[in-house]
Design an enzyme around this catalytic site. Structure first.
Site, mmCIF file in Angstrom:
data_model
loop_
_atom_site.group_PDB
_atom_site.id
_atom_site.type_symbol
_atom_site.label_atom_id
_atom_site.label_comp_id
_atom_site.label_asym_id
_atom_site.label_seq_id
_atom_site.Cartn_x
_atom_site.Cartn_y
_atom_site.Cartn_z
ATOM 1 N N HIS A 91 48.799 45.357 60.058
ATOM 2 C CA HIS A 91 48.430 43.993 59.960
ATOM 3 C C HIS A 91 48.662 43.375 58.433
ATOM 4 O O HIS A 91 49.417 44.315 58.107
ATOM 5 C CB HIS A 91 46.895 44.032 60.327
ATOM 6 C CG HIS A 91 46.286 44.180 61.502
ATOM 7 N ND1 HIS A 91 46.732 42.957 63.187
ATOM 8 C CD2 HIS A 91 44.982 45.175 62.682
ATOM 9 C CE1 HIS A 91 46.309 43.978 63.575
ATOM 10 N NE2 HIS A 91 45.409 44.645 63.858
ATOM 11 N N CYS A 146 52.232 40.556 61.203
ATOM 12 C CA CYS A 146 52.115 39.018 60.797
ATOM 13 C C CYS A 146 51.660 38.103 59.845
ATOM 14 O O CYS A 146 51.891 39.210 58.732
ATOM 15 C CB CYS A 146 50.560 38.362 61.466
ATOM 16 S SG CYS A 146 50.554 38.875 63.210
#
Length: 550
Positions: free
Chosen positions: A376, A419
């Site tokens: 992430h 991301c």
């Protein structure tokens, strides 16, 4: 100093382990001489350089000096001091003029020893055009030998079996080239045998030979009236040598190419700059200004894959990421890299891992370094398992030329599947790699424009542009990693460079949409590469053919 006494002293082949014995013998000789302070300092500098060189360095010096010194004398050379003695006897080296030795050390990339002669790497580069003595032909051969791997050498020796001695001998690449020169199969004006070999063994090496040929024909020419030999490969793979007429002989130039003002040697042979009369540029020569990184050494490099799947608190499990890690391992192993996979690392562990690999001495013998991070992320950063951010710039900074000199001037590639923003992805089975927006704590933001170090030879491949999510299928893996692995397998065998491949990756990912047809993604490559990066074509079929594809 009595160099005859020094030459007669017991000596072994140059290497780092024999410095104590050689050092003690020679310093007694120095102490007993009556030379002045300048001469004493000069010879002490030569001894220091000699003791700093290993056997491979001495072999390289011998090869580069064949333009100045007779073969028969060089064959008796056992150490760098022997070479220094021969150069001084011929007037090529003395207290007042050490440039030739500096040029030789520069060519074999012993840059740290230049300061002993009062030079720097940059100073040698500046002086090469006017003072350089090593011919472009000799530099081309040496550069070629540096890129011939052991496997290539075996293939070359097999092709040349009819030209080599019948008895079995072990040859290095440099020794093989010397043998070809002794048999007049390879000369400054006839490198056709190299072209034939390179086309059969490693087409990537052929460009070095072609560059040398273009440099010669761009200068004032004179006809070579001596008949030459045409070299061709038979249907069995052996090299045949046959005479051709004078009418078909190649054109050549005088051996003193350096005196022509059109040829500018700034960084050895690889930096020859050519201009046409009247200042007009040749488009082909313009394209040659961007050279390629050396990527055909015996060891390609290491590839780290950090695969963070499970996290401690609010961040969701990254299902499908194991598929990405497996594909990366297969593809980069196929490309010749040694792949290491690390799973679920905290932010501190990521930093410690980077520090460990930063200090690895084995990088010196590798062509490149690659690091892939699957996690992430937020703007300019990735999450550790502990849900603490690590900036991408911090990760990359461990491998700058100053922090990791073993990787200096070598390409360092970082691929980040994470991301770079907080937008919600609500479709299933497509997930986002972003933190959910109602997180209790606001995280520090980093600018992607500041992620890549301001040093040369880095490439940063981001799965998405700043502020946006990237997508990952819970079974097939991330869009970006799927596209990257697919395009590498498709385009490396076609000889495409990494930037062209990443452009294709951009196009691939940009066409993808989620199952609802509403979510899109745009990757972002950033780089400070100074040369083209082209992976050698693997001999094995791509993993997609070996394992059934994606």
């Amino acid at each position: 100093m009595n160099w005859e006494v020094l030459s007669a002293a017991p000596r072994v082949v140059a290497g780092k382990g024999d410095g104590v014995c050689r050092n003690s013998c020679r310093r007694e000789t120095i102490g007993s001489s009556n030379m002045d302070d300048v001469s004493l300092k000069f010879h002490q500098q030569l001894l220091f350089i000699d003791e700093s060189l290993v056997a491979e360095d001495v072999a390289a010096l011998k090869f580069l000096c064949t333009d100045f010194l007779p073969f028969r004398k060089l064959e008796r050379v056992k150490s760098a001091v022997d070479i220094f003695e021969l150069l001084m006897a011929k007037g090529y080296l003395n207290e007042k003029d050490t440039f030739l030795l500096a040029e030789l050390l520069y060519t074999i990339k012993c840059h740290s020893l230049l300061k002993k002669l009062g030079y720097t790497k940059e100073k040698v580069q500046e002086c090469l055009h006017e003072k350089g003595r090593v011919s472009p032909y000799r530099q081309m051969l040496y550069e070629l030998s540096e890129n011939i791997t052991n496997d290539m050498l075996k293939d070359i020796i097999f092709l040349l079996k009819n030209c080599l001695p019948k008895r079995q001998i072990t040859l290095s690449a440099l020794e093989l080239l010397i043998l070809l020169e002794k048999q007049s199969l390879l000369t400054e004006n006839n490198v056709q045998i190299l072209e034939e070999i390179c086309m059969r063994v490693s087409p990537n090496l052929l460009e070095r030979v072609n560059c040398y040929k273009r440099a010669k024909v761009s200068l004032p020419q004179q006809e070579n009236t001596q008949p030459i030999e045409e070299i061709s490969l038979s249907h069995t793979g052996d090299i045949k040598v046959s005479p051709v007429s004078e009418e078909t002989s190649i054109k050549s130039v005088g051996s003193n190419i350096k005196d022509n003002k059109e040829a500018c040697l700034t960084q050895g042979f690889s930096e020859i700059k050519l201009e046409l009369p009247g200042g007009l540029s040749n488009a082909e020569n313009e394209s040659e200004k961007v050279k390629s990184y050396k990527m055909d050494g015996p060891h390609r490099g290491f590839c780290l894959v950090i695969n963070n799947v499970k996290f401690n608190q609010s961040l969701s499990e990254r299902r499908g990421s194991f598929k990405d890690a497996e594909e990366l391992e297969r593809v980069f192993t196929w490309l010749g890299l040694d792949v290491r996979i690390y799973t679920d690392l905290t932010s501190q562990k990521i930093k410690e891992l980077m520090q460990t690999w930063q200090q690895l001495q084995d990088h010196k013998d590798r062509d490149c370094f690659i690091c892939c991070i699957l996690s992430h992320g937020e703007s300019g950063a990735v999450y550790g398992k502990d849900e603490e951010l690590v900036s991408i710039r911090t990760i990359m900074s461990y491998f700058t030329a100053r922090q990791c000199p073993q990787l200096a001037e070598k390409p360092k590639l970082f691929f980040i599947q994470a991301c770079q923003g907080k937008e919600i992805q609500c479709g299933v089975p497509v997930k986002t790699d972003a933190r959910i927006p109602d997180s209790s704590s606001m995280q520090q933001s980093f600018s992607p424009s500041e992620s890549i170090p301001e040093e040369a030879d880095f490439l940063l491949g981001m799965a998405t542009i700043d502020g946006y999510v990237s997508f990952r299928h819970i079974q097939q893996g991330a869009w970006y990693i799927q596209a990257l692995c697919s395009k590498l397998q498709l385009l490396v065998p076609r000889g495409e460079d990494i930037l062209s491949i990443l452009t294709e990756v951009n196009e691939d990912v940009a066409r993808r949409v989620d199952r609802l047809g509403t979510k899109k993604q745009m990757p972002l490559p950033a780089y400070t590469l100074t040369r083209k990066l082209i992976f050698p074509i693997p001999r094995d079929p791509p993993p997609s053919q070996q394992y059934g594809g994606f």
